[in-house]
Motif scaffolding. Structure first.
Motif, PDB file in Angstrom:
ATOM      1  N   MET A  38       0.827  -1.220   0.000  1.00  0.00           N
ATOM      2  CA  MET A  38       0.000   0.000   0.000  1.00  0.00           C
ATOM      3  C   MET A  38       0.857   1.264   0.000  1.00  0.00           C
ATOM      4  O   MET A  38       1.857   1.334   0.673  1.00  0.00           O
ATOM      5  N   MET A  39       0.457   2.200  -0.828  1.00  0.00           N
ATOM      6  CA  MET A  39       1.148   3.485  -0.847  1.00  0.00           C
ATOM      7  C   MET A  39       2.601   3.379  -1.318  1.00  0.00           C
ATOM      8  O   MET A  39       3.531   3.923  -0.762  1.00  0.00           O
ATOM      9  N   ALA A  40       2.803   2.596  -2.399  1.00  0.00           N
ATOM     10  CA  ALA A  40       4.144   2.510  -2.967  1.00  0.00           C
ATOM     11  C   ALA A  40       4.474   3.830  -3.660  1.00  0.00           C
ATOM     12  O   ALA A  40       3.572   4.590  -4.025  1.00  0.00           O
ATOM     13  N   LEU A  41       5.747   4.117  -3.799  1.00  0.00           N
ATOM     14  CA  LEU A  41       6.133   5.344  -4.475  1.00  0.00           C
ATOM     15  C   LEU A  41       5.687   5.294  -5.926  1.00  0.00           C
ATOM     16  O   LEU A  41       5.922   4.327  -6.643  1.00  0.00           O
ATOM     17  N   ASN A  42       5.026   6.354  -6.379  1.00  0.00           N
ATOM     18  CA  ASN A  42       4.557   6.373  -7.746  1.00  0.00           C
ATOM     19  C   ASN A  42       5.668   6.752  -8.723  1.00  0.00           C
ATOM     20  O   ASN A  42       5.835   6.135  -9.759  1.00  0.00           O
ATOM     21  N   SER A  43       6.405   7.793  -8.379  1.00  0.00           N
ATOM     22  CA  SER A  43       7.440   8.254  -9.292  1.00  0.00           C
ATOM     23  C   SER A  43       8.621   7.288  -9.253  1.00  0.00           C
ATOM     24  O   SER A  43       8.900   6.645  -8.258  1.00  0.00           O
ATOM     25  N   GLU A  44       9.303   7.178 -10.384  1.00  0.00           N
ATOM     26  CA  GLU A  44      10.444   6.281 -10.453  1.00  0.00           C
ATOM     27  C   GLU A  44      11.625   6.876  -9.709  1.00  0.00           C
ATOM     28  O   GLU A  44      12.353   6.186  -9.013  1.00  0.00           O
ATOM     29  N   GLU A  45      11.806   8.190  -9.882  1.00  0.00           N
ATOM     30  CA  GLU A  45      12.953   8.825  -9.243  1.00  0.00           C
ATOM     31  C   GLU A  45      12.687   9.039  -7.757  1.00  0.00           C
ATOM     32  O   GLU A  45      11.580   9.284  -7.339  1.00  0.00           O
ATOM     33  N   VAL A  46      13.764   8.938  -7.016  1.00  0.00           N
ATOM     34  CA  VAL A  46      13.651   9.230  -5.594  1.00  0.00           C
ATOM     35  C   VAL A  46      13.863  10.725  -5.397  1.00  0.00           C
ATOM     36  O   VAL A  46      14.868  11.284  -5.820  1.00  0.00           O
ATOM     37  N   HIS A  47      12.874  11.380  -4.784  1.00  0.00           N
ATOM     38  CA  HIS A  47      13.033  12.800  -4.484  1.00  0.00           C
ATOM     39  C   HIS A  47      13.397  12.951  -3.026  1.00  0.00           C
ATOM     40  O   HIS A  47      12.611  12.628  -2.155  1.00  0.00           O
ATOM     41  N   TYR A  48      14.576  13.428  -2.776  1.00  0.00           N
ATOM     42  CA  TYR A  48      14.979  13.663  -1.399  1.00  0.00           C
ATOM     43  C   TYR A  48      14.210  14.853  -0.861  1.00  0.00           C
ATOM     44  O   TYR A  48      14.244  15.928  -1.435  1.00  0.00           O
ATOM     45  N   GLN A  49      13.499  14.628   0.208  1.00  0.00           N
ATOM     46  CA  GLN A  49      12.740  15.723   0.796  1.00  0.00           C
ATOM     47  C   GLN A  49      13.421  16.196   2.047  1.00  0.00           C
ATOM     48  O   GLN A  49      14.103  15.452   2.728  1.00  0.00           O
ATOM     49  N   ARG A  50      13.211  17.430   2.379  1.00  0.00           N
ATOM     50  CA  ARG A  50      14.008  18.063   3.426  1.00  0.00           C
ATOM     51  C   ARG A  50      13.280  18.241   4.747  1.00  0.00           C
ATOM     52  O   ARG A  50      12.122  18.577   4.765  1.00  0.00           O
ATOM     53  N   SER A  51      14.013  18.033   5.791  1.00  0.00           N
ATOM     54  CA  SER A  51      13.585  18.517   7.110  1.00  0.00           C
ATOM     55  C   SER A  51      12.199  18.030   7.514  1.00  0.00           C
ATOM     56  O   SER A  51      11.372  18.788   7.987  1.00  0.00           O
ATOM     57  N   LEU A  96       5.070  -0.340  17.871  1.00  0.00           N
ATOM     58  CA  LEU A  96       5.359   0.491  16.709  1.00  0.00           C
ATOM     59  C   LEU A  96       6.514  -0.113  15.919  1.00  0.00           C
ATOM     60  O   LEU A  96       7.669  -0.036  16.335  1.00  0.00           O
ATOM     61  N   ILE A  97       6.190  -0.737  14.795  1.00  0.00           N
ATOM     62  CA  ILE A  97       7.214  -1.334  13.947  1.00  0.00           C
ATOM     63  C   ILE A  97       7.780  -0.261  13.032  1.00  0.00           C
ATOM     64  O   ILE A  97       7.027   0.401  12.314  1.00  0.00           O
ATOM     65  N   GLU A  98       9.099  -0.118  13.054  1.00  0.00           N
ATOM     66  CA  GLU A  98       9.713   0.975  12.301  1.00  0.00           C
ATOM     67  C   GLU A  98       9.383   0.902  10.810  1.00  0.00           C
ATOM     68  O   GLU A  98       9.033   1.912  10.201  1.00  0.00           O
ATOM     69  N   LEU A  99       9.496  -0.289  10.253  1.00  0.00           N
ATOM     70  CA  LEU A  99       9.265  -0.431   8.815  1.00  0.00           C
ATOM     71  C   LEU A  99       7.821  -0.079   8.458  1.00  0.00           C
ATOM     72  O   LEU A  99       7.548   0.599   7.465  1.00  0.00           O
ATOM     73  N   ARG A 100       6.906  -0.534   9.287  1.00  0.00           N
ATOM     74  CA  ARG A 100       5.490  -0.259   9.035  1.00  0.00           C
ATOM     75  C   ARG A 100       5.227   1.248   9.067  1.00  0.00           C
ATOM     76  O   ARG A 100       4.612   1.809   8.164  1.00  0.00           O
ATOM     77  N   LEU A 101       5.737   1.907  10.106  1.00  0.00           N
ATOM     78  CA  LEU A 101       5.558   3.351  10.216  1.00  0.00           C
ATOM     79  C   LEU A 101       6.203   4.067   9.037  1.00  0.00           C
ATOM     80  O   LEU A 101       5.642   5.022   8.499  1.00  0.00           O
ATOM     81  N   SER A 102       7.378   3.562   8.632  1.00  0.00           N
ATOM     82  CA  SER A 102       8.084   4.266   7.575  1.00  0.00           C
ATOM     83  C   SER A 102       7.303   4.183   6.265  1.00  0.00           C
ATOM     84  O   SER A 102       7.273   5.133   5.487  1.00  0.00           O
ATOM     85  N   GLU A 103       6.648   3.050   6.034  1.00  0.00           N
ATOM     86  CA  GLU A 103       5.825   2.946   4.831  1.00  0.00           C
ATOM     87  C   GLU A 103       4.570   3.800   4.965  1.00  0.00           C
ATOM     88  O   GLU A 103       4.157   4.484   4.035  1.00  0.00           O
ATOM     89  N   GLU A 104       3.979   3.765   6.148  1.00  0.00           N
ATOM     90  CA  GLU A 104       2.749   4.503   6.388  1.00  0.00           C
ATOM     91  C   GLU A 104       2.964   6.002   6.204  1.00  0.00           C
ATOM     92  O   GLU A 104       2.124   6.696   5.624  1.00  0.00           O
ATOM     93  N   ILE A 105       4.093   6.497   6.699  1.00  0.00           N
ATOM     94  CA  ILE A 105       4.336   7.931   6.664  1.00  0.00           C
ATOM     95  C   ILE A 105       5.068   8.339   5.387  1.00  0.00           C
ATOM     96  O   ILE A 105       4.984   9.477   4.940  1.00  0.00           O
ATOM     97  N   GLY A 106       5.771   7.370   4.803  1.00  0.00           N
ATOM     98  CA  GLY A 106       6.432   7.674   3.540  1.00  0.00           C
ATOM     99  C   GLY A 106       7.831   8.233   3.676  1.00  0.00           C
ATOM    100  O   GLY A 106       8.272   9.021   2.840  1.00  0.00           O
ATOM    101  N   VAL A 107       8.523   7.880   4.748  1.00  0.00           N
ATOM    102  CA  VAL A 107       9.933   8.252   4.873  1.00  0.00           C
ATOM    103  C   VAL A 107      10.705   6.997   5.249  1.00  0.00           C
ATOM    104  O   VAL A 107      10.104   5.953   5.498  1.00  0.00           O
ATOM    105  N   SER A 108      12.019   7.101   5.296  1.00  0.00           N
ATOM    106  CA  SER A 108      12.812   5.924   5.632  1.00  0.00           C
ATOM    107  C   SER A 108      12.810   5.705   7.140  1.00  0.00           C
ATOM    108  O   SER A 108      12.214   6.462   7.899  1.00  0.00           O
ATOM    109  N   ARG A 109      13.476   4.646   7.563  1.00  0.00           N
ATOM    110  CA  ARG A 109      13.466   4.318   8.993  1.00  0.00           C
ATOM    111  C   ARG A 109      14.215   5.345   9.843  1.00  0.00           C
ATOM    112  O   ARG A 109      13.902   5.517  11.022  1.00  0.00           O
TER     113      ARG A 109
END
Lengths: 226, 226
Positions: free
Chosen positions: A1-14, A38-51
Motif C-alpha cells: 500500500m502506498m508505494a512510491l509512484n514516481s520512479e525517481e527518488v526525491h529527497y525531501q528536506r527537514s 510500533l514497527i519501524e518499517l510499518r511506520l516508515s511505509e505509512e508515513i512515507g519516509v525511511s526508517r
DNA sequence: CTTTGTTCTATTGTATACAATCATACACAG
DNA sequence: CTGTGTATGATTGTATACAATAGAACAAAG
C-alpha cells in the motif's frame, strides 16, 4: 500500500520534526493504542519516509514517556492513562498557578495585547459553540501565559502536560456551560495579570484548573467512562 | 585521533542510550559549553560510533531543551542557566512537596526499607565528608520518593529537573554543614512518610528544598559567581 | 571599494545496506 | 507427549552512501 509512484527518488528536506509530531498526534488521539507496538518499517511505509527519521521520532517519544522502548525488541505505545491525566491536573494546579504569578510580573505589552485578542476570539467561538476552535484558543491562552512567565523550564513542562491532557480538555470544553465559565475565568485571570496582581493571578489560575478538572470528572462519571 | 585499530568492523550493540547519556553528561558538567555547536561527525569520532546514534541523541537532547536545533544548520548547546536553576528550585518546592505527600500515601514496605538503608549510608558518608557519595545518595533518596509517589508524570518531570540542578546540588552539598542539615531534614521527611502523615511529609519536603536553595544562593554570593 | 554572483567546502537530512538479536516454528531425542 | 536444540524470519542497531543546504571564499563588474 502506498508505494512510491514516481520512479525517481526525491529527497525531501527537514521532515524529521513533522514525523515526530505525526506519530505523537496519533498516540495522543488514540489511533495508536496503548500496548500496540510500533514497527519501524510499518511506520516508515505509512508515513512515507525511511526508517532513520522514524527512529529519531521514536527516541523522542521514549523520552517523553509516550512509548516504552525495549532494546532490540521495539517500541510499545504507553499513551496517557486516566490516572496520568488526573495527576497532571493536580500538578498543573500548582505549577500553572506559579506560571500566572510570574506572568503577572514579567508580561510584556505585546503579550497583554495578544491575550486581549485571544479573549475576544474565545468570546466569539464560545457564542458560536464551536468547540474545536474553543480548544485551540484555550491552548493559545495558556501558552501565552507560559511564555509570559519568562521561564524556560516552566514553559517546557507545562507545554508538554497541556498536550497530554488535550483530549481531557476537549471533553470538558465541549460543554457550552463549561466553555462559558472557562471564558469568565480566563477574563478574570487576564485582569489580574494586567494590573500586575501576581498573587491574585496565581490563585485564580489554580482555581481555574481545579474547576476544569471538576467538570471533567463530572463528565466522566456521567458517561460512565473508566 | 582515535582511529579504529582493528581492521575488522565490530558491530556493537545497543549503545544508543549510552551515547545520549554521555553527551548529556558533558553538557550538564559543562564540558560542552552553552553556545558551542555540536558537529555530528566530530561527536561520532569522539565517541566512536557512527552519526546515526549521535543524531538520535541530539534529537532527544533537543526535546529536553539542553540543545537548540536549527534545521539544516545544526545543534547548539543551551545548557542550564543560573536562572533555570533558580526557577527549577521554585518549581521543585511545589511539585516535590506533592511527591512527598503522595509517597506517604502510596509507599510500599520495600521502598520504606530502601529509604532506611539510604539514610544509613547518607549518615556514613556525611560523617566521612565524602561529598561525591553524598550527592549520589541524595539523588537516590529523592528518586525513591518520586517512585513511591506512584505517579509517572511526577516521576518524569522531577527526575529530569533533579538532573538539571545536579551541579547546584553538588555545590550545596559540598558544605559539610549543609550536608549534615540535609541529612536531618531527610530523616524527618522519612519519619513523616513512615507514619503516613502526608501533609507533614509535603511540608517538610517543601521546606527542605527551600533551605537547599537558600544555602545554594548563599554559596553563590560568597563565591561571587553569576 | 562595494556589490553581486559563483564555486567550493562543511555539515545536515535521508535512504539504504548489513550485522545482531529475538521469537517462533519445527524437528528430534527422551 | 515433552523438552531441547536448531533453523528461519521479522525486526532492531549501526554504519555508510548520497542529496541538499548554508556559509565562506573568491572573482568579476560597477
Amino acid at each position: 500500500m502506498m508505494a512510491l509512484n514516481s520512479e525517481e527518488v526525491h529527497y525531501q528536506r527537514s521532515l524529521g520534526g513533522q514525523v515526530f509530531e505525526q506519530i505523537r498526534e496519533n498516540i495522543l488521539n488514540g489511533r495508536y493504542k496503548p500496548g500496540e507496538s510500533l514497527i519501524e518499517l510499518r511506520l516508515s511505509e505509512e508515513i512515507g519516509v525511511s526508517r532513520t527519521p522514524i527512529r529519531e521520532a521514536i527516541r523522542q517519544l521514549e523520552l517523553e514517556g509516550l512509548v516504552h522502548v525495549v532494546p532490540n525488541k521495539g517500541a510499545i505505545v504507553s499513551g496517557v492513562s486516566d490516572k496520568d491525566v488526573d495527576d497532571i491536573y493536580t500538578i498543573r494546579m500548582l505549577v500553572e498557578g506559579l506560571a500566572a504569578q510570574w506572568a503577572a510580573q514579567n508580561i510584556t505589552d505585546r503579550e497583554l495585547e495578544e491575550l486581549e485578542e485571544i479573549l475576544e476570539l474565545e468570546d466569539f467561538y464560545t457564542r458560536k459553540k464551536d468547540s474545536s476552535h474553543i480548544l485551540q484558543i484555550d491552548s493559545r491562552f495558556h501558552q501565552v501565559i507560559f511564555a509570559a512567565s519568562k521561564s524556560k523550564s516552566l514553559m517546557h513542562v507545562l507545554g508538554t502536560f497541556h498536550q497530554y491532557v488535550r483530549n481531557a480538555r476537549n471533553t470538558s470544553l465541549s460543554y457550552p456551560d463549561r466553555a462559558a465559565e472557562a471564558l469568565k475565568e480566563h477574563t478574570a485571570i487576564y485582569e489580574a495579570i494586567r494590573i500586575r496582581d501576581s498573587e491574585k493571578a496565581g490563585e485564580l489560575m489554580t482555581d481555574h484548573i481545579m474547576k476544569a478538572r471538576a467538570s471533567l470528572n463530572l463528565r466522566k462519571q456521567t458517561r460512565g467512562d473508566r
